[in-house]
Design a protein around this motif. Structure first.
Motif, PDB file in Angstrom:
ATOM      1  N   GLU A 130       0.859  -1.180   0.000  1.00 48.90           N
ATOM      2  CA  GLU A 130       0.000   0.000   0.000  1.00 48.90           C
ATOM      3  C   GLU A 130       0.895   1.229   0.000  1.00 48.90           C
ATOM      4  N   ALA A 131       0.413   2.313  -0.572  1.00 46.03           N
ATOM      5  CA  ALA A 131       1.195   3.551  -0.582  1.00 46.03           C
ATOM      6  C   ALA A 131       0.271   4.759  -0.515  1.00 46.03           C
ATOM      7  N   VAL A 132       0.725   5.788   0.164  1.00 45.76           N
ATOM      8  CA  VAL A 132       0.009   7.067   0.188  1.00 45.76           C
ATOM      9  C   VAL A 132       1.008   8.175  -0.101  1.00 45.76           C
ATOM     10  N   PHE A 133       0.553   9.191  -0.817  1.00 50.21           N
ATOM     11  CA  PHE A 133       1.401  10.325  -1.157  1.00 50.21           C
ATOM     12  C   PHE A 133       0.726  11.621  -0.703  1.00 50.21           C
ATOM     13  N   TYR A 134       1.488  12.448   0.008  1.00 45.43           N
ATOM     14  CA  TYR A 134       0.998  13.728   0.521  1.00 45.43           C
ATOM     15  C   TYR A 134       1.780  14.863  -0.129  1.00 45.43           C
ATOM     16  N   ARG A 135       1.121  16.010  -0.207  1.00 43.94           N
ATOM     17  CA  ARG A 135       1.800  17.198  -0.755  1.00 43.94           C
ATOM     18  C   ARG A 135       1.350  18.412   0.038  1.00 43.94           C
ATOM     19  N   ARG A 136       2.315  19.099   0.642  1.00 43.17           N
ATOM     20  CA  ARG A 136       2.005  20.217   1.531  1.00 43.17           C
ATOM     21  C   ARG A 136       1.621  21.455   0.734  1.00 43.17           C
ATOM     22  N   LEU A 137       0.668  22.209   1.288  1.00 44.97           N
ATOM     23  CA  LEU A 137       0.231  23.440   0.639  1.00 44.97           C
ATOM     24  C   LEU A 137       1.222  24.561   0.878  1.00 44.97           C
ATOM     25  N   GLY A 138       0.920  25.743   0.291  1.00 38.58           N
ATOM     26  CA  GLY A 138       1.769  26.924   0.249  1.00 38.58           C
ATOM     27  C   GLY A 138       2.541  27.293   1.497  1.00 38.58           C
ATOM     28  N   PRO A 139       2.919  28.543   1.658  1.00 41.04           N
ATOM     29  CA  PRO A 139       3.851  28.942   2.706  1.00 41.04           C
ATOM     30  C   PRO A 139       3.331  28.699   4.117  1.00 41.04           C
ATOM     31  N   ARG A 140       2.028  28.570   4.272  1.00 46.24           N
ATOM     32  CA  ARG A 140       1.485  28.342   5.616  1.00 46.24           C
ATOM     33  C   ARG A 140       1.747  26.922   6.086  1.00 46.24           C
ATOM     34  N   GLY A 141       1.726  25.972   5.141  1.00 45.58           N
ATOM     35  CA  GLY A 141       1.987  24.586   5.502  1.00 45.58           C
ATOM     36  C   GLY A 141       0.974  24.036   6.490  1.00 45.58           C
ATOM     37  N   ALA A 142      -0.243  24.575   6.479  1.00 45.47           N
ATOM     38  CA  ALA A 142      -1.235  24.198   7.474  1.00 45.47           C
ATOM     39  C   ALA A 142      -1.849  22.843   7.209  1.00 45.47           C
ATOM     40  N   GLY A 143      -1.701  22.311   6.022  1.00 49.54           N
ATOM     41  CA  GLY A 143      -2.298  21.030   5.699  1.00 49.54           C
ATOM     42  C   GLY A 143      -1.730  20.499   4.409  1.00 49.54           C
ATOM     43  N   HIS A 144      -2.205  19.340   4.017  1.00 41.90           N
ATOM     44  CA  HIS A 144      -1.774  18.783   2.749  1.00 41.90           C
ATOM     45  C   HIS A 144      -2.987  18.600   1.855  1.00 41.90           C
ATOM     46  N   SER A 145      -2.732  18.523   0.585  1.00 43.91           N
ATOM     47  CA  SER A 145      -3.826  18.440  -0.377  1.00 43.91           C
ATOM     48  C   SER A 145      -3.323  17.807  -1.659  1.00 43.91           C
ATOM     49  N   ALA A 146      -4.197  17.025  -2.282  1.00 45.63           N
ATOM     50  CA  ALA A 146      -3.873  16.485  -3.602  1.00 45.63           C
ATOM     51  C   ALA A 146      -4.725  17.137  -4.669  1.00 45.63           C
ATOM     52  N   THR A 147      -5.690  17.934  -4.251  1.00 44.53           N
ATOM     53  CA  THR A 147      -6.682  18.454  -5.189  1.00 44.53           C
ATOM     54  C   THR A 147      -6.511  19.933  -5.515  1.00 44.53           C
ATOM     55  N   HIS A 148      -5.615  20.632  -4.837  1.00 45.21           N
ATOM     56  CA  HIS A 148      -5.334  22.016  -5.209  1.00 45.21           C
ATOM     57  C   HIS A 148      -4.572  22.047  -6.536  1.00 45.21           C
ATOM     58  N   PRO A 149      -4.661  23.160  -7.265  1.00 44.60           N
ATOM     59  CA  PRO A 149      -3.839  23.297  -8.468  1.00 44.60           C
ATOM     60  C   PRO A 149      -2.367  23.040  -8.157  1.00 44.60           C
ATOM     61  N   ALA A 150      -1.682  22.399  -9.087  1.00 47.32           N
ATOM     62  CA  ALA A 150      -0.310  21.950  -8.852  1.00 47.32           C
ATOM     63  C   ALA A 150       0.611  23.076  -8.394  1.00 47.32           C
ATOM     64  N   TRP A 151       0.439  24.277  -8.933  1.00 47.30           N
ATOM     65  CA  TRP A 151       1.377  25.354  -8.647  1.00 47.30           C
ATOM     66  C   TRP A 151       1.243  25.910  -7.239  1.00 47.30           C
ATOM     67  N   MET A 152       0.183  25.591  -6.534  1.00 47.01           N
ATOM     68  CA  MET A 152      -0.025  26.155  -5.205  1.00 47.01           C
ATOM     69  C   MET A 152       0.733  25.411  -4.108  1.00 47.01           C
ATOM     70  N   HIS A 153       1.395  24.339  -4.453  1.00 53.29           N
ATOM     71  CA  HIS A 153       2.064  23.533  -3.438  1.00 53.29           C
ATOM     72  C   HIS A 153       3.478  24.025  -3.173  1.00 53.29           C
ATOM     73  N   ALA A 154       3.907  23.857  -1.918  1.00 55.72           N
ATOM     74  CA  ALA A 154       5.215  24.362  -1.511  1.00 55.72           C
ATOM     75  C   ALA A 154       6.249  23.262  -1.368  1.00 55.72           C
ATOM     76  N   SER A 155       5.851  21.994  -1.480  1.00 57.11           N
ATOM     77  CA  SER A 155       6.800  20.915  -1.273  1.00 57.11           C
ATOM     78  C   SER A 155       6.577  19.812  -2.293  1.00 57.11           C
ATOM     79  N   ALA A 156       7.522  18.893  -2.345  1.00 59.02           N
ATOM     80  CA  ALA A 156       7.405  17.740  -3.234  1.00 59.02           C
ATOM     81  C   ALA A 156       6.470  16.700  -2.600  1.00 59.02           C
ATOM     82  N   TRP A 157       6.159  15.656  -3.367  1.00 54.01           N
ATOM     83  CA  TRP A 157       5.363  14.551  -2.829  1.00 54.01           C
ATOM     84  C   TRP A 157       6.149  13.831  -1.745  1.00 54.01           C
ATOM     85  N   TYR A 158       5.445  13.501  -0.671  1.00 52.62           N
ATOM     86  CA  TYR A 158       6.018  12.700   0.404  1.00 52.62           C
ATOM     87  C   TYR A 158       5.262  11.383   0.427  1.00 52.62           C
TER      88      TYR A 158
END
Length: 243
Positions: free
Chosen positions: A175-203
């Motif tokens: 099994e595998a799960v991939f997370y991606r942190r949102l912009g500069p706030r880093g308050a949560g992760h999301s897979a459904t925001h537009p790609a450019w809004m993310h601040a980190s790589a897939w974890y």
């Protein structure tokens, strides 16, 4: 004497051009209107337009500027790195940006929002003020397509907090799960925001043969397509063997 701003019909044509790759004006504009807009330098003859048929026109930088007021321009240019528009922007200015498609409201999970949700600059808004083009596809789409290229099926799932991630379920194998942190706030992760809004790589976290394996690369996540391809390859190499 300052030229009058574009009227509603002219704005409609100019916004149509703004949404095309070549800033190409519609073909059915009356000749008199074309002449007026040319005279005001809002449009120009299409460069290299030697194709047969009527001459085409493209929107100019002057034309793009004519579509903006100073408050709207300031609001768009002051957007944060994740695209969020300041809550201090005056309500009439923000409503105008939203109405013209220069801004969009999104929920905390990247879905179309309501008046209670924050506003973000749109791809059209970025283009109007000359900001670099961005990838508006959901980050999950890029990773799911990259995984599919390796024969691995994946889906978007939502956790109890409403945050989304990409999941691969091949139990009992892995099994595998991939997370991606949102912009500069880093308050949560999301897979459904537009790609450019993310601040980190897939974890990635992989459960294989009863052992947990972390797939983490210290990248800034700016290029989501390249990052997704690398993340998919890392998982494929782990569970299927190096290609």
């Amino acid at each position: 004497m300052t030229a009058a701003p574009p009227n509603s019909r002219q704005r409609g044509w100019m916004f149509t051009a703004l949404g095309t790759p070549d800033l190409l004006m519609p073909e059915d504009i009356p000749a008199r209107s074309l002449a007026t807009m040319r005279r005001r330098e809002w449009i120009q003859l299409q460069p290299g337009g030697d194709a047969p048929g009527p001459a085409r026109h493209t929107l100019t930088a002057t034309g793009r500027a004519a579509l903006l007021t100073v408050p709207k321009c300031n609001a768009l240019l002051s957007a944060e790195t994740d695209g969020r528009i300041s809550s201090s922007v005056a309500w009439p200015t923000l409503e105008s940006l939203l109405r013209e498609g220069l801004a969009v409201r999104l929920t905390a999970h990247g879905q179309p929002g309501t008046a209670a949700d924050p506003a973000y600059i749109s791809a059209l808004g970025r283009r109007l003020v000359g900001l670099p083009a961005v990838d508006e596809r959901p980050a999950s789409q890029l990773l799911i397509e990259a995984l599919a290229a390796h024969g691995i099926d994946a889906v978007v799932k939502r956790d109890e907090q409403g945050d989304t991630h990409v999941a691969v379920d091949r139990t009992p194998a892995y099994e595998a799960v991939f997370y991606r942190r949102l912009g500069p706030r880093g308050a949560g992760h999301s897979a459904t925001h537009p790609a450019w809004m993310h601040a980190s790589a897939w974890y990635g976290l992989v459960e294989i043969a009863g052992h947990g394996v972390s797939l983490f690369r210290d990248l800034d996540g700016a290029d989501c397509a390249a990052d997704s391809a690398e993340a998919a390859k890392a998982l494929a190499d782990l569970v299927l063997g190096p290609s």
